[in-house]
Design a protein around this motif. Structure first.
Motif, PDB file in Angstrom:
ATOM      1  N   GLY A 161     -42.296  -8.616  36.153  1.00 36.06           N
ATOM      2  CA  GLY A 161     -42.072  -7.385  36.909  1.00 36.06           C
ATOM      3  C   GLY A 161     -40.651  -7.213  37.405  1.00 36.06           C
ATOM      4  O   GLY A 161     -39.696  -7.803  36.892  1.00 36.06           O
ATOM      5  N   THR A 162     -40.521  -6.408  38.446  1.00 37.56           N
ATOM      6  CA  THR A 162     -39.232  -6.149  39.076  1.00 37.56           C
ATOM      7  C   THR A 162     -39.037  -7.081  40.266  1.00 37.56           C
ATOM      8  O   THR A 162     -39.956  -7.804  40.669  1.00 37.56           O
ATOM      9  CB  THR A 162     -39.172  -4.702  39.569  1.00 37.56           C
ATOM     10  OG1 THR A 162     -40.174  -4.529  40.587  1.00 37.56           O
ATOM     11  CG2 THR A 162     -39.431  -3.724  38.433  1.00 37.56           C
ATOM     12  N   ALA A 170     -41.462  -1.150  28.808  1.00 40.77           N
ATOM     13  CA  ALA A 170     -42.422  -0.941  29.892  1.00 40.77           C
ATOM     14  C   ALA A 170     -43.584  -0.094  29.397  1.00 40.77           C
ATOM     15  O   ALA A 170     -43.396   0.923  28.733  1.00 40.77           O
ATOM     16  CB  ALA A 170     -41.735  -0.257  31.070  1.00 40.77           C
ATOM     17  N   GLY A 171     -44.791  -0.539  29.705  1.00 37.42           N
ATOM     18  CA  GLY A 171     -45.982   0.199  29.292  1.00 37.42           C
ATOM     19  C   GLY A 171     -46.452  -0.111  27.891  1.00 37.42           C
ATOM     20  O   GLY A 171     -47.495   0.385  27.461  1.00 37.42           O
ATOM     21  N   GLY A 172     -45.698  -0.941  27.168  1.00 34.75           N
ATOM     22  CA  GLY A 172     -46.073  -1.308  25.817  1.00 34.75           C
ATOM     23  C   GLY A 172     -46.992  -2.514  25.795  1.00 34.75           C
ATOM     24  O   GLY A 172     -47.476  -2.966  26.833  1.00 34.75           O
TER      25      GLY A 172
END
Length: 240
Positions: free
Chosen positions: A84-85, A160-162
């Motif tokens: 994550g961030t 992101a989101g893949g």
């Protein structure tokens, strides 16, 4: 929603007996609760000393990913740093990632460390292997392991989101007879595979042995990543 903050094992067990829902950093469940409704009673382990341990060979389940620092083996430290961030890592916990997440980014690292899990139930505290943790999703108090000689980690870049990026970790462990063992674990999609091999000193021999296991069925690009990590770890272990 009432959130209890137990400061002892007995208090935490009382909370479980009362039906409290365990919650760590809530990074995984908050959206679900907003959609489906919040539980009446929740419990956080952030004030429980046993769940906040950060020491050689020990990592508590309530420790946030941002606190997995230099005292931890390289494979675990690097795995935590890629999740994550920065904001997510300051909230998300070790226990939430290993038990609550479908991705379980820390699991390959824990597997190559041959980590054991300490688990809390309403009537007991016990130690078990990671297979039971994955299968039964208990309340995790922490992880314990014996530090490896060397370890390494790689995570593919991903959008992101893949789909989940390919992850591989490896570690070399000293045995009591003076020999060494190579442990390798990878996440391919949502599947995790791991192997343990005797290591006699030749990285190419180790890679060839690994190719005869389930690792040999990975896509070519993933197998290349495994080869790089294994070769790097074994090369460095020769000087350790």
């Amino acid at each position: 929603m009432l959130v209890r903050l137990p400061t002892s094992i007995s208090e935490a067990q009382e909370c479980l007996a009362e039906g409290a829902v365990p919650v760590g950093g809530a990074t995984l469940v908050w959206a679900t609760w907003q959609r489906d409704g919040f539980p009446e009673l929740a419990m956080s382990l952030r004030e429980l000393p046993a769940a906040n341990a950060v020491a050689p060979g020990t990592l508590g389940a309530a420790v946030t990913l941002s606190r997995v620092g230099e005292e931890m083996p390289e494979v675990l430290r690097r795995a935590a740093s890629t999740i994550g961030t920065g904001a997510v890592r300051r909230s998300a916990t070790v226990g939430g990632n290993v038990v609550g997440s479908t991705l379980r980014c820390l699991l390959p690292a824990a597997l190559v460390l041959d980590a054991r899990a300490t688990v809390l139930e309403a009537d007991r505290v016990y130690e078990t292997d990671l297979a039971e943790v994955v299968a039964k999703r208990p309340l995790l108090l922490g992880l314990r392991w014996r530090d490896p000689v060397v370890s390494g980690y790689h995570k593919d870049a991903a959008d992101a989101g893949g789909p989940p990026p390919f992850v591989v970790g490896a570690a070399v462990h000293a045995r009591g007879d003076g020999r060494r063992t190579l442990r390798v674990a990878a996440r391919d999609g949502y599947e995790v595979l791991s192997e343990s091999l005797p290591y006699e000193g030749d990285p190419e021999d180790a890679v060839r042995l690994l190719e005869r296991t389930d690792f040999g069925a990975l896509p070519a690009e993933a197998r290349a990543s495994v080869r790089r990590v294994v070769t790097d770890v074994l090369t460095r272990s020769a000087d350790a």
